[in-house]
Every structure is written in C-alpha cells, then in structure tokens.
Enzyme design. Sequence first.
Site, PDB file in Angstrom:
ATOM      1  N   ARG A  27       0.822  -1.220   0.000  1.00  0.00           N
ATOM      2  CA  ARG A  27       0.000   0.000   0.000  1.00  0.00           C
ATOM      3  C   ARG A  27       0.854   1.267   0.000  1.00  0.00           C
ATOM      4  NH1 ARG A  27      -5.545  -0.512   2.019  1.00  0.00           N
ATOM      5  NH2 ARG A  27      -6.190  -2.522   1.203  1.00  0.00           N
ATOM      6  N   ARG A  31      -3.392   6.671   1.186  1.00  0.00           N
ATOM      7  CA  ARG A  31      -3.905   7.876   1.850  1.00  0.00           C
ATOM      8  C   ARG A  31      -2.960   8.574   2.804  1.00  0.00           C
ATOM      9  NH1 ARG A  31      -9.170   4.803   3.630  1.00  0.00           N
ATOM     10  NH2 ARG A  31      -7.526   3.243   3.620  1.00  0.00           N
ATOM     11  N   ARG A  40      -7.013  11.465  -5.674  1.00  0.00           N
ATOM     12  CA  ARG A  40      -8.279  10.778  -5.457  1.00  0.00           C
ATOM     13  C   ARG A  40      -9.450  11.765  -5.472  1.00  0.00           C
ATOM     14  NH1 ARG A  40     -10.264   7.529  -0.206  1.00  0.00           N
ATOM     15  NH2 ARG A  40     -10.517   9.679   0.409  1.00  0.00           N
ATOM     16  N   ASP A  77      -6.846  -2.754  -7.085  1.00  0.00           N
ATOM     17  CA  ASP A  77      -7.355  -3.407  -5.889  1.00  0.00           C
ATOM     18  C   ASP A  77      -7.591  -4.877  -6.188  1.00  0.00           C
ATOM     19  OD1 ASP A  77      -8.360  -2.488  -3.076  1.00  0.00           O
ATOM     20  OD2 ASP A  77      -9.720  -4.073  -3.724  1.00  0.00           O
ATOM     21  N   TYR A 154     -14.671 -12.077   0.369  1.00  0.00           N
ATOM     22  CA  TYR A 154     -15.425 -10.864   0.040  1.00  0.00           C
ATOM     23  C   TYR A 154     -16.665 -11.190  -0.798  1.00  0.00           C
ATOM     24  CZ  TYR A 154     -11.687  -7.951   1.853  1.00  0.00           C
ATOM     25  OH  TYR A 154     -10.802  -7.329   2.688  1.00  0.00           O
TER      26      TYR A 154
HETATM   27  O1  CP3 Z   1       0.127  -1.620  -2.452  1.00  0.00           O
HETATM   28  C1  CP3 Z   1      -0.240  -0.700  -3.216  1.00  0.00           C
HETATM   29  O2  CP3 Z   1       0.131   0.482  -3.111  1.00  0.00           O
HETATM   30  C2  CP3 Z   1      -1.114  -1.090  -4.398  1.00  0.00           C
HETATM   31  C3  CP3 Z   1      -2.508  -0.866  -4.218  1.00  0.00           C
HETATM   32  C4  CP3 Z   1      -3.382  -1.801  -3.426  1.00  0.00           C
HETATM   33  C5  CP3 Z   1      -4.621  -1.364  -2.901  1.00  0.00           C
HETATM   34  N1  CP3 Z   1      -5.291  -2.432  -2.391  1.00  0.00           N
HETATM   35  C6  CP3 Z   1      -5.108   0.020  -2.953  1.00  0.00           C
HETATM   36  C7  CP3 Z   1      -6.190   0.436  -2.038  1.00  0.00           C
HETATM   37  C8  CP3 Z   1      -3.279  -3.158  -3.153  1.00  0.00           C
HETATM   38  C9  CP3 Z   1      -2.139  -4.124  -3.416  1.00  0.00           C
HETATM   39  C10 CP3 Z   1      -4.495  -3.550  -2.503  1.00  0.00           C
HETATM   40  C11 CP3 Z   1      -4.791  -4.934  -2.101  1.00  0.00           C
HETATM   41  C12 CP3 Z   1      -5.970  -5.202  -1.282  1.00  0.00           C
HETATM   42  N2  CP3 Z   1      -7.211  -4.639  -1.355  1.00  0.00           N
HETATM   43  C13 CP3 Z   1      -6.016  -6.209  -0.284  1.00  0.00           C
HETATM   44  C14 CP3 Z   1      -4.899  -7.162   0.040  1.00  0.00           C
HETATM   45  C15 CP3 Z   1      -3.862  -6.529   0.894  1.00  0.00           C
HETATM   46  C16 CP3 Z   1      -4.255  -6.353   2.303  1.00  0.00           C
HETATM   47  O3  CP3 Z   1      -4.322  -5.184   2.745  1.00  0.00           O
HETATM   48  O4  CP3 Z   1      -4.481  -7.362   3.003  1.00  0.00           O
HETATM   49  C17 CP3 Z   1      -7.301  -6.193   0.270  1.00  0.00           C
HETATM   50  C18 CP3 Z   1      -7.806  -7.093   1.393  1.00  0.00           C
HETATM   51  C19 CP3 Z   1      -8.054  -5.218  -0.421  1.00  0.00           C
HETATM   52  C20 CP3 Z   1      -9.487  -4.881  -0.246  1.00  0.00           C
HETATM   53  C21 CP3 Z   1      -9.671  -3.480   0.166  1.00  0.00           C
HETATM   54  N3  CP3 Z   1      -9.456  -2.387  -0.632  1.00  0.00           N
HETATM   55  C22 CP3 Z   1     -10.078  -3.016   1.433  1.00  0.00           C
HETATM   56  C23 CP3 Z   1     -10.396  -3.905   2.617  1.00  0.00           C
HETATM   57  C24 CP3 Z   1     -10.119  -1.634   1.364  1.00  0.00           C
HETATM   58  C25 CP3 Z   1     -10.625  -0.701   2.409  1.00  0.00           C
HETATM   59  C26 CP3 Z   1      -9.702  -0.615   3.539  1.00  0.00           C
HETATM   60  C27 CP3 Z   1      -8.935   0.648   3.460  1.00  0.00           C
HETATM   61  O5  CP3 Z   1      -7.707   0.595   3.606  1.00  0.00           O
HETATM   62  O6  CP3 Z   1      -9.599   1.659   3.281  1.00  0.00           O
HETATM   63  C28 CP3 Z   1      -9.671  -1.252   0.077  1.00  0.00           C
HETATM   64  C29 CP3 Z   1      -9.499   0.112  -0.432  1.00  0.00           C
HETATM   65  C30 CP3 Z   1      -8.127   0.501  -0.927  1.00  0.00           C
HETATM   66  N4  CP3 Z   1      -7.337  -0.259  -1.737  1.00  0.00           N
HETATM   67  C31 CP3 Z   1      -7.475   1.739  -0.683  1.00  0.00           C
HETATM   68  C32 CP3 Z   1      -6.257   1.706  -1.389  1.00  0.00           C
HETATM   69  C33 CP3 Z   1      -5.218   2.794  -1.501  1.00  0.00           C
HETATM   70  C34 CP3 Z   1      -8.025   2.884   0.126  1.00  0.00           C
HETATM   71  C35 CP3 Z   1      -9.135   3.468  -0.674  1.00  0.00           C
HETATM   72  C36 CP3 Z   1      -9.205   4.962  -0.595  1.00  0.00           C
HETATM   73  O7  CP3 Z   1      -8.344   5.660  -1.186  1.00  0.00           O
HETATM   74  O8  CP3 Z   1     -10.185   5.408   0.002  1.00  0.00           O
END
Ligand code: CP3
Length: 356
Positions: A27, A31, A40, A77, A154
Amino acid sequence: MSHLKNDTFLRALLRQPTEYTPVWLMRQAGRYLPEYCETRRRAGNFLNLCKSPAMACEVTLQPLARYDLDAAILFSDILTVPDAMGLGLYFAEGEGPRFERPLKDEWEIRNLTAPDPHAELQYVMDAVSEIRRALDGSVPLIGFSGSPWTLACYMVEGGSSDDYRKVKSMAYSRPDLMHHILEVTAQAVVKYLNAQIEAGAQAVMVFDSWGGVLSEAAYKEFSLRYLEQVVSGLIRERDGQRVPSIVFTKGGGLWLESIAAIGSDAVGLDWTMDIGRARRMVGDKVALQGNLDPNVLFAPADAVAAETRRILDAYGNHPGHVFNLGHGISQYTPPESVSVLVDTVHAYSRELRARG
Ligand code: CP3
C-alpha cells in the site's frame, strides 16, 4: 535483467546476492500521502482512480518520487476481479468495500465464470502498460491479485467481515459449492496475473489476506491448495527474464514450511514471526519478504531505525530478503517515517554486507 537500472528487488526474489536489501511497502501508494488524497479527490472516488489508467499511473509513481524504493506496485485493488465477475463493487464512504450482489444462491455460484482480462479488466492491463512506460526501466513493476480464498471471503460475505461467518458456514456445510467458487476464482486469478505479466508486470504477488483466519486443515483445503494451483499456472519467463512470484498469507506463520513448498519464489511474512526463525525454517528454498509491524512507523525516528535494523540483523547476511512491512501501511502514517525506514534499510544492509 540489464534492461533495468535497478533490478535489486528481482535478484533478491531469486535469492541472488545484492549490494543492499531492496525495500518496498505494501500500500505504498495511498492515503498517508497528501498527493494521493489530492489525485483521489480529482478522480471523485477510489474506484474511478483504479479505472483510469492515467490516474492509476500517476499515483503508482507518487511514492517513488518521494522515497528511494526498489519496486513499484500497480495501483489497483484485489476486488477488481469479483467486480468483473459481475458482483458490483462499490465503496461506501468510510466503510470499506461492498458488493451489490454477493454470492448467495447455488444458481449464482454455478453460473460464475472467470472474466476475460482483456474485456472487463482491460483497464488494469492498460494501467500496467502505462506504468511500465512511465517507469522507463528505473525499477521493476509488481502486478498482483487476491488469492482465491481471500476473494471468496469478500464475494460470499459481501464486504469486510469480523467473523467470516457466511463464508465459513459455506465451507463447512457446502464444501462442494465452496470448492466451485474457489476453482473458478483460481482460473480467473491465473488469467488475470498472466495478462498483467504480458502487459509488463515483472513480478507478481498474491495477497491471501484472510488465509490466517482458517484452521490448519481448512487452510490447506480452501486456501493453500488454490494458491498452489495459481502459482503452477503462472508464466515463469517473459522476454527472457524470470518473472518471480510472491505469496503472502497474513497469519500464515504457523504454516510457513507448507507455504514455502508450493513453488513460489518468495513468501511474504506478517510481523508476528521472527524473520530469522522463518529463514532457519525455509533455508534458501524461497526468498522472504517482510516483516516490520506497520505500527512501528508511529514511533520516533530512532525507534523506526532500531526496529528496522533488528529485522535486518535477524534475517542475517544471506541473499533472499526483500524488506517490507508485515501488512499494508496505515493511512495515518507520518510520511517522514517512511524516509527513515527506507534509508535505514539501504544504509544498514550495506553495512552488514561490508562486515561479511
Ligand atoms: O500496495 C499498493 O500500493 C497497491 C494498491 C493496493 C490497494 N489495495 C489500494 C487500495 C493493493 C495491493 C491492494 C490490495 C488489497 N485490497 C487487499 C490485500 C492486501 C491487504 O491489505 O491485506 C485487500 C484485502 C483489499 C481490499 C480493500 N481495498 C479493502 C479492505 C479496502 C478498504 C480498507 C482501506 O484501507 O480503506 C480497500 C481500499 C483501498 N485499496 C485503498 C487503497 C489505496 C483505500 C481506498 C481509498 O483511497 O479510500
């Protein structure tokens, strides 16, 4: 791998010697960076950002402009795949991901098919090509997917869950349906990752974020088996270069030896297990990626540096370590902490190599 200016990350994944330990952060585009929040805002929401190759490319590069990172990761994602399977992904403000049509009926499950990555997911492939062009050989690009089990969590729960009640009920009461979901999802993941590799991803990572909520027996039956199927289906070489794979089961420390045996080049570790002990368990069978607790980044700089050195010391002076966090970076992380982390990994790992 001479086409890359910095191939340290790829060499470490293949357990070849490197001048220093490469580092990237799960990640890393997100944010905690004000410039990410700004992009965003322009996109309107997170999904629009993922679906615009130009903006996905822009945010992928943001952390690389600030920090001396050794790899870029595609901005996207894991839930793009079930979205492309027709489940209707959306993000309710401040609530995380949701599906409009989670899997409930047997009929829906039997009708599930693996999406064509060049149809519903072409925007991801376009982002990969655009990012590769923009990186211009500076560092490698990582592609990724969720694991079949984590995606199924999910798809069945309909969003995030505290107890995994629905998906575990299905696994224990209708294992036939559960296996059908996992089988189709594993095929989808193989096609999706191979399409990313063909579009230019130079390494791939599979995120099994929720494998660790299972019992050992259930983990082997419902998660590991499909991880193995995914790894076996991956393109191994592209343009004469090996394309290494990383498998990460959060909470999978107890099963490390089994995970290391499925054929991936590297295993991601969360922060719970000492990485030195992990290395003694797997030897040089696989590279290890990890494993700083992301919450260390809330401590003052000297504590961040000390915890970083502790992990480098624990791994020791062997090839095959990629430094990372044990899970994604928190949105509340002070950006300055990341500079301390990255610079300490580079400086201290050079020092360790000099000491021999
Ligand atoms: O690593 C990186 O920079 C690449 C981008 C990336 C995102 N999600 C961007 C994201 C990657 C590799 C993921 C993987 C992902 N997404 C996982 C596996 C990794 C882990 O954390 O276990 C999972 C379970 C998800 C599902 C997901 N997406 C969730 C549960 C959420 C909400 C939780 C949160 O952090 O808000 C997301 C949203 C998400 N994916 C964001 C980002 C940057 C935040 C969204 C935003 O900008 O509001």
